[in-house]
Design a protein around this motif. Structure first.
Motif, PDB file in Angstrom:
ATOM      1  N   ALA A 103      -3.259   4.517   7.297  1.00 19.24           N
ATOM      2  CA  ALA A 103      -4.525   3.864   6.934  1.00 19.24           C
ATOM      3  C   ALA A 103      -5.691   4.829   7.118  1.00 19.24           C
ATOM      4  O   ALA A 103      -6.623   4.882   6.304  1.00 19.24           O
ATOM      5  CB  ALA A 103      -4.728   2.622   7.798  1.00 19.24           C
ATOM      6  N   TRP A 104      -5.617   5.631   8.195  1.00 21.91           N
ATOM      7  CA  TRP A 104      -6.697   6.586   8.469  1.00 21.91           C
ATOM      8  C   TRP A 104      -6.698   7.703   7.419  1.00 21.91           C
ATOM      9  O   TRP A 104      -7.763   8.157   6.984  1.00 21.91           O
ATOM     10  CB  TRP A 104      -6.548   7.161   9.877  1.00 21.91           C
ATOM     11  N   GLY A 105      -5.516   8.119   7.010  1.00 26.27           N
ATOM     12  CA  GLY A 105      -5.402   9.132   5.952  1.00 26.27           C
ATOM     13  C   GLY A 105      -6.019   8.641   4.656  1.00 26.27           C
ATOM     14  O   GLY A 105      -6.800   9.350   4.005  1.00 26.27           O
ATOM     15  N   GLU A 106      -5.722   7.412   4.278  1.00 25.08           N
ATOM     16  CA  GLU A 106      -6.261   6.864   3.022  1.00 25.08           C
ATOM     17  C   GLU A 106      -7.777   6.658   3.119  1.00 25.08           C
ATOM     18  O   GLU A 106      -8.490   6.827   2.137  1.00 25.08           O
ATOM     19  CB  GLU A 106      -5.559   5.541   2.672  1.00 25.08           C
ATOM     20  N   LEU A 107      -8.246   6.308   4.318  1.00 22.68           N
ATOM     21  CA  LEU A 107      -9.691   6.120   4.515  1.00 22.68           C
ATOM     22  C   LEU A 107     -10.429   7.465   4.447  1.00 22.68           C
ATOM     23  O   LEU A 107     -11.521   7.568   3.905  1.00 22.68           O
ATOM     24  CB  LEU A 107      -9.951   5.469   5.874  1.00 22.68           C
ATOM     25  N   SER A 108      -9.797   8.498   4.998  1.00 23.07           N
ATOM     26  CA  SER A 108     -10.457   9.798   5.110  1.00 23.07           C
ATOM     27  C   SER A 108     -10.357  10.613   3.825  1.00 23.07           C
ATOM     28  O   SER A 108     -11.288  11.338   3.469  1.00 23.07           O
ATOM     29  CB  SER A 108      -9.823  10.620   6.232  1.00 23.07           C
ATOM     30  N   ALA A 109      -9.221  10.522   3.158  1.00 24.76           N
ATOM     31  CA  ALA A 109      -8.991  11.444   2.036  1.00 24.76           C
ATOM     32  C   ALA A 109      -8.268  10.801   0.862  1.00 24.76           C
ATOM     33  O   ALA A 109      -7.893  11.492  -0.076  1.00 24.76           O
ATOM     34  CB  ALA A 109      -8.167  12.638   2.540  1.00 24.76           C
ATOM     35  N   GLY A 110      -8.081   9.505   0.890  1.00 26.62           N
ATOM     36  CA  GLY A 110      -7.307   8.863  -0.170  1.00 26.62           C
ATOM     37  C   GLY A 110      -8.091   7.795  -0.913  1.00 26.62           C
ATOM     38  O   GLY A 110      -9.282   7.942  -1.169  1.00 26.62           O
ATOM     39  N   CYS A 111      -7.428   6.679  -1.189  1.00 29.71           N
ATOM     40  CA  CYS A 111      -8.005   5.663  -2.084  1.00 29.71           C
ATOM     41  C   CYS A 111      -9.135   4.857  -1.445  1.00 29.71           C
ATOM     42  O   CYS A 111      -9.841   4.145  -2.142  1.00 29.71           O
ATOM     43  CB  CYS A 111      -6.907   4.730  -2.561  1.00 29.71           C
ATOM     44  N   ALA A 112      -9.304   4.940  -0.131  1.00 30.67           N
ATOM     45  CA  ALA A 112     -10.356   4.141   0.523  1.00 30.67           C
ATOM     46  C   ALA A 112     -11.485   5.028   1.033  1.00 30.67           C
ATOM     47  O   ALA A 112     -12.282   4.612   1.883  1.00 30.67           O
ATOM     48  CB  ALA A 112      -9.764   3.323   1.670  1.00 30.67           C
ATOM     49  N   ARG A 113     -11.548   6.238   0.519  1.00 29.80           N
ATOM     50  CA  ARG A 113     -12.578   7.188   0.957  1.00 29.80           C
ATOM     51  C   ARG A 113     -13.968   6.589   0.757  1.00 29.80           C
ATOM     52  O   ARG A 113     -14.274   6.040  -0.287  1.00 29.80           O
ATOM     53  CB  ARG A 113     -12.446   8.470   0.133  1.00 29.80           C
ATOM     54  N   GLY A 114     -14.797   6.699   1.774  1.00 26.04           N
ATOM     55  CA  GLY A 114     -16.170   6.184   1.644  1.00 26.04           C
ATOM     56  C   GLY A 114     -16.327   4.758   2.130  1.00 26.04           C
ATOM     57  O   GLY A 114     -17.437   4.239   2.165  1.00 26.04           O
ATOM     58  N   PHE A 115     -15.227   4.108   2.512  1.00 28.46           N
ATOM     59  CA  PHE A 115     -15.316   2.731   3.001  1.00 28.46           C
ATOM     60  C   PHE A 115     -15.098   2.675   4.516  1.00 28.46           C
ATOM     61  O   PHE A 115     -14.604   3.622   5.110  1.00 28.46           O
ATOM     62  CB  PHE A 115     -14.298   1.843   2.285  1.00 28.46           C
ATOM     63  N   ARG A 116     -15.474   1.563   5.124  1.00 22.62           N
ATOM     64  CA  ARG A 116     -15.364   1.426   6.582  1.00 22.62           C
ATOM     65  C   ARG A 116     -14.536   0.215   7.011  1.00 22.62           C
ATOM     66  O   ARG A 116     -14.278   0.017   8.192  1.00 22.62           O
ATOM     67  CB  ARG A 116     -16.771   1.305   7.195  1.00 22.62           C
ATOM     68  N   ASP A 117     -14.160  -0.603   6.015  1.00 21.96           N
ATOM     69  CA  ASP A 117     -13.404  -1.821   6.343  1.00 21.96           C
ATOM     70  C   ASP A 117     -12.210  -1.938   5.403  1.00 21.96           C
ATOM     71  O   ASP A 117     -12.366  -2.250   4.227  1.00 21.96           O
ATOM     72  CB  ASP A 117     -14.296  -3.052   6.209  1.00 21.96           C
TER      73      ASP A 117
END
Ligand SMILES: [Zn+2]
Length: 294
Positions: free
Chosen positions: A112-126
């Protein structure tokens, strides 16, 4: 370029990577398999892999992030069914063997952290991340931080129950868990019991071909998984739902049912503006996330 070091530790092998901390890009990676699952053996093989990779790419002594499939408390593996470990101080032993501060995190938290940092959820916080592969796992990121719970075992989504009592036996020792139906390993077992050939990813095409038994099982599994996710959307109100894992990434029909069920059954306010994405980093999401969490 600031480099981070991460490991994705599975049941039969470890992958290690040097990751660019600012972009989340993998600079180099290597893999090591083992046949001996004893903790000392796994520590030894993992340390060898990490030490060689760090030396080759001149990664300074510093932290090491490890994504691990199992229940954790700090650096201690409380329970890892796929390795047969209970109460193993893996973090401490690996720290000694590598001379690095080891941060051990659940594999889904890392993904989840990988996708948040560099994947499909980049730029989001929730985000709410659900992976359906061999098992069913999830991670919750709220206001830019991983939700851990009081004893670090929050978000065990695979073990929410589908019925009040009884149900199929789960690997966790309880009955009626979502994973006991929808997890790839358990689903394949169930298919075999019903005389259906193949693995979990074969169920969707089999159902589409008109096989009645397969269709019933597929409809049950997809609708239960989808409803469980839709209910979590109502509870969590994420900006992004990240879907991944070996089963979900290969079953587009199941993803479609999840989309439709969220539209029909999540509370209207909780799903307003929700983005539903497939994990973009594939097998690398946990590896990158583990490095960046270190
Ligand atoms: Zn369970």
């Amino acid at each position: 370029m600031t480099l981070a070091l991460g490991v994705d530790l599975g049941g039969t092998n470890a992958r290690a990577a040097v990751v660019d901390r600012s972009t989340g890009r993998i600079v180099a990676s290597e893999k090591q398999s083992w046949t001996d699952r004893a903790p000392e053996a796994v520590v030894g093989e993992t340390a060898k892999l990490v030490n060689a990779l760090a030396a080759k790419h001149s990664v300074a002594v510093g932290p090491l992030g490890v994504g691990f499939a199992g229940m954790l408390r700090g650096g201690v593996v409380v329970n890892a069914p796929n390795l047969g470990w209970r109460d193993v101080d893996f973090g401490g032993a690996l720290s000694k063997a590598t001379g690095r501060d080891v941060k051990l995190v659940n594999d889904l938290s890392a993904a989840a952290w990988g996708e948040l940092s560099a994947g499909c959820a980049r730029g989001f916080r929730d985000t709410f991340t659900v992976f359906v592969g061999t098992g069913v796992g999830s991670a919750i990121i709220t206001n830019g931080a991983l939700l851990t719970g009081a004893t670090q075992v929050a978000a065990e989504f695979g073990h929410v129950k589908l019925i009040p009592q009884g149900g199929r036996r789960c690997g966790c020792g309880q009955d009626g868990c979502l994973e006991a139906y929808a997890g790839g390993a358990k689903l394949a077992e169930w298919m075999k019991e019903e005389g259906l050939d193949g693995t979990a990813v074969d169920l969707e095409p089999l159902a589409a071909s008109g096989h009645t038994g397969a269709r019933k099982m597929y409809e049950f599994v997809s609708s239960q998984l989808a409803l469980a996710i839709a209910n979590q959307i109502t509870v969590l109100n994420p900006a992004v739902l990240v879907l991944g894992g070996g089963v979900l990434s290969r079953c587009p029909g199941m993803v479609q049912i999840i989309r439709e069920t969220i539209a029909a059954r999540s509370s209207v306010a909780s799903r307003a503006g929700l983005k539903i994405e497939l994990a973009a980093l594939g097998d690398d999401s946990g590896l990158i996330g583990a490095a960046l969490l270190s």
